[in-house]
Design a protein around this motif. Structure first.
Motif, mmCIF file in Angstrom:
data_model
loop_
_atom_site.group_PDB
_atom_site.id
_atom_site.type_symbol
_atom_site.label_atom_id
_atom_site.label_comp_id
_atom_site.label_asym_id
_atom_site.label_seq_id
_atom_site.Cartn_x
_atom_site.Cartn_y
_atom_site.Cartn_z
ATOM 1 N N TRP A 46 30.028 -61.041 -62.900
ATOM 2 C CA TRP A 46 31.315 -61.433 -62.304
ATOM 3 C C TRP A 46 32.181 -60.189 -62.085
ATOM 4 C CZ3 TRP A 46 36.417 -60.861 -63.819
ATOM 5 C CH2 TRP A 46 37.369 -61.655 -63.187
ATOM 6 N N GLN A 47 32.261 -59.354 -63.118
ATOM 7 C CA GLN A 47 33.085 -58.148 -63.036
ATOM 8 C C GLN A 47 32.587 -57.211 -61.933
ATOM 9 O OE1 GLN A 47 35.988 -57.694 -65.080
ATOM 10 N NE2 GLN A 47 36.257 -56.343 -63.320
ATOM 11 N N ASP A 48 31.263 -57.051 -61.853
ATOM 12 C CA ASP A 48 30.682 -56.172 -60.819
ATOM 13 C C ASP A 48 30.972 -56.691 -59.414
ATOM 14 O OD1 ASP A 48 29.714 -54.498 -62.759
ATOM 15 O OD2 ASP A 48 27.625 -55.162 -62.617
ATOM 16 N N ILE A 49 30.895 -58.014 -59.232
ATOM 17 C CA ILE A 49 31.149 -58.617 -57.917
ATOM 18 C C ILE A 49 32.617 -58.439 -57.522
ATOM 19 C CG2 ILE A 49 31.302 -60.833 -56.686
ATOM 20 C CD1 ILE A 49 28.716 -61.639 -58.284
ATOM 21 N N VAL A 50 33.523 -58.666 -58.466
ATOM 22 C CA VAL A 50 34.954 -58.510 -58.184
ATOM 23 C C VAL A 50 35.273 -57.039 -57.880
ATOM 24 C CG1 VAL A 50 37.293 -58.751 -59.109
ATOM 25 C CG2 VAL A 50 35.587 -60.528 -59.558
ATOM 26 N N ASP A 51 34.656 -56.139 -58.638
ATOM 27 C CA ASP A 51 34.874 -54.703 -58.392
ATOM 28 C C ASP A 51 34.418 -54.312 -56.984
ATOM 29 O OD1 ASP A 51 35.900 -54.407 -60.908
ATOM 30 O OD2 ASP A 51 34.100 -53.515 -61.787
ATOM 31 N N TYR A 52 33.310 -54.913 -56.544
ATOM 32 C CA TYR A 52 32.728 -54.525 -55.259
ATOM 33 C C TYR A 52 33.418 -55.224 -54.077
ATOM 34 C CZ TYR A 52 29.294 -53.385 -51.671
ATOM 35 O OH TYR A 52 28.687 -52.918 -50.526
ATOM 36 N N PHE A 53 33.615 -56.546 -54.188
ATOM 37 C CA PHE A 53 34.127 -57.319 -53.047
ATOM 38 C C PHE A 53 35.653 -57.447 -53.046
ATOM 39 C CE2 PHE A 53 29.704 -58.760 -53.309
ATOM 40 C CZ PHE A 53 29.319 -58.660 -51.988
ATOM 41 N N GLY A 54 36.276 -57.188 -54.179
ATOM 42 C CA GLY A 54 37.731 -57.244 -54.235
ATOM 43 C C GLY A 54 38.258 -58.558 -54.779
ATOM 44 N N PRO A 55 39.535 -58.585 -55.193
ATOM 45 C CA PRO A 55 40.125 -59.776 -55.831
ATOM 46 C C PRO A 55 40.223 -60.991 -54.908
ATOM 47 C CG PRO A 55 41.802 -58.089 -55.409
ATOM 48 C CD PRO A 55 40.484 -57.456 -55.110
ATOM 49 N N GLU A 56 40.082 -60.781 -53.592
ATOM 50 C CA GLU A 56 40.201 -61.934 -52.668
ATOM 51 C C GLU A 56 39.035 -62.920 -52.792
ATOM 52 O OE1 GLU A 56 38.622 -58.399 -50.224
ATOM 53 O OE2 GLU A 56 40.133 -58.756 -51.760
ATOM 54 N N VAL A 57 37.960 -62.550 -53.495
ATOM 55 C CA VAL A 57 36.842 -63.490 -53.674
ATOM 56 C C VAL A 57 36.975 -64.292 -54.972
ATOM 57 C CG1 VAL A 57 35.246 -62.074 -52.313
ATOM 58 C CG2 VAL A 57 35.269 -61.824 -54.808
ATOM 59 N N VAL A 58 38.115 -64.172 -55.633
ATOM 60 C CA VAL A 58 38.342 -64.887 -56.897
ATOM 61 C C VAL A 58 39.313 -66.042 -56.674
ATOM 62 C CG1 VAL A 58 39.127 -64.667 -59.298
ATOM 63 C CG2 VAL A 58 37.980 -62.739 -58.184
ATOM 64 N N ASN A 59 38.948 -67.240 -57.175
ATOM 65 C CA ASN A 59 39.837 -68.405 -57.109
ATOM 66 C C ASN A 59 40.924 -68.295 -58.179
ATOM 67 O OD1 ASN A 59 38.411 -69.848 -55.029
ATOM 68 N ND2 ASN A 59 36.827 -70.332 -56.544
ATOM 69 N N GLU A 60 41.882 -69.214 -58.101
ATOM 70 C CA GLU A 60 42.984 -69.189 -59.074
ATOM 71 C C GLU A 60 42.505 -69.372 -60.514
ATOM 72 O OE1 GLU A 60 46.310 -71.692 -58.190
ATOM 73 O OE2 GLU A 60 46.543 -70.878 -56.161
ATOM 74 N N ASP A 61 41.419 -70.140 -60.686
ATOM 75 C CA ASP A 61 40.899 -70.373 -62.050
ATOM 76 C C ASP A 61 39.947 -69.263 -62.502
ATOM 77 O OD1 ASP A 61 38.668 -70.836 -60.518
ATOM 78 O OD2 ASP A 61 38.280 -72.851 -61.278
ATOM 79 N N HIS A 62 39.909 -68.179 -61.741
ATOM 80 C CA HIS A 62 39.067 -66.995 -62.019
ATOM 81 C C HIS A 62 37.593 -67.162 -61.648
ATOM 82 C CE1 HIS A 62 42.311 -64.710 -63.779
ATOM 83 N NE2 HIS A 62 42.608 -65.727 -64.555
ATOM 84 N N SER A 63 37.199 -68.368 -61.207
ATOM 85 C CA SER A 63 35.817 -68.525 -60.721
ATOM 86 C C SER A 63 35.699 -67.811 -59.379
ATOM 87 C CB SER A 63 35.462 -70.004 -60.568
ATOM 88 O OG SER A 63 36.270 -70.590 -59.554
ATOM 89 N N LEU A 64 34.466 -67.532 -58.984
ATOM 90 C CA LEU A 64 34.243 -66.858 -57.702
ATOM 91 C C LEU A 64 34.307 -67.865 -56.560
ATOM 92 C CD1 LEU A 64 31.285 -64.496 -58.679
ATOM 93 C CD2 LEU A 64 33.669 -63.844 -58.327
ATOM 94 N N ASP A 65 34.866 -67.459 -55.446
ATOM 95 C CA ASP A 65 34.911 -68.282 -54.241
ATOM 96 C C ASP A 65 33.579 -68.103 -53.517
ATOM 97 O OD1 ASP A 65 35.293 -69.385 -51.713
ATOM 98 O OD2 ASP A 65 37.414 -68.840 -51.661
ATOM 99 N N ARG A 66 32.633 -68.985 -53.842
ATOM 100 C CA ARG A 66 31.260 -68.844 -53.337
ATOM 101 C C ARG A 66 31.201 -68.950 -51.812
ATOM 102 N NH1 ARG A 66 27.165 -69.546 -56.996
ATOM 103 N NH2 ARG A 66 25.893 -70.696 -55.511
ATOM 104 N N ALA A 67 32.051 -69.818 -51.242
ATOM 105 C CA ALA A 67 32.056 -69.981 -49.781
ATOM 106 C C ALA A 67 32.491 -68.680 -49.108
ATOM 107 C CB ALA A 67 32.971 -71.121 -49.383
#
Length: 200
Positions: A46-67
């Motif tokens: 999760w941390q690696d994905i957020v670091d790479y793609f940026g905070p815009e791929v994270v939902n309000e509940d901290h889960s990843l926005d898969r879509a």
């Protein structure tokens, strides 16, 4: 312990066959489920994905926005490659840990590795047999459009991003044709299981 690979293409019907195998007593290790587990909030992937793609791929509940991630990676092969580089080693490790645990606790178990990218990730090497769930390309595209409310162009792009079904069929030990009804597919899956996995 028997290890059987179950694969196919997107929207070919792997889950129908998988549900039959589960009802008959097999243990299912589903790559899609595992892929969700390894990217839960604050896991290393999760941390690696957020670091790479940026905070815009994270939902309000901290889960990843898969879509959102799906839209990004399917339009850019480099991004898809990076996502796979982050997630695949963690998914593979999860599989290995689970198989080790099952072997200790249930040495006679039949374990089904349900993996869309079985061949692409070389996981077929872990299996004694590989079952491919098959439909033709046009059927695959139509079912994907219906299942995910997707446009024709988007469905074609998703289908073409995967290894061609003909290649998977060529490499399979057993093929279950899912172009007919759900009942027919379940009958074929039951017959395969009884004849190949239980010796019944």
């Amino acid at each position: 312990m028997k290890i059987i690979g179950l694969t196919g293409g997107i929207a070919t019907g792997k889950s129908i066959v998988s549900s039959v195998f589960r009802e008959m007593g097999a243990i299912i290790l589903d790559a899609d489920v595992i892929a969700r587990l390894v990217v839960l909030p604050n896991q290393p992937a999760w941390q690696d994905i957020v670091d790479y793609f940026g905070p815009e791929v994270v939902n309000e509940d901290h889960s990843l926005d898969r879509a959102k991630i799906g839209q990004i990676v399917y339009n850019n092969p480099d991004y898809l490659k990076e996502l796979n580089r982050i997630t695949h080693p963690r998914i593979m490790q999860y599989y290995k840990d689970e198989m080790r645990r099952i072997k200790l606790e249930q040495p006679d178990a039949i374990v089904i590795l349900e993996v869309p990218l079985l061949y692409e990730t070389n996981m077929d090497k872990l299996c004694q047999q590989v079952v491919v769930v098959y439909v033709d390309r046009e059927t695959q595209i139509k079912r994907l459009m219906k299942r995910d409310s997707m446009s024709y162009a988007d469905a074609v792009m998703r289908v073409d991003a995967q290894m061609p079904m003909d290649e998977k069929v060529r490499r399979a030990d057993f093929v279950i044709d899912n172009r007919g009804s759900v009942e027919e597919t379940k009958e074929k899956a039951t017959k395969y299981y009884n004849e190949n996995l239980t010796g019944a």
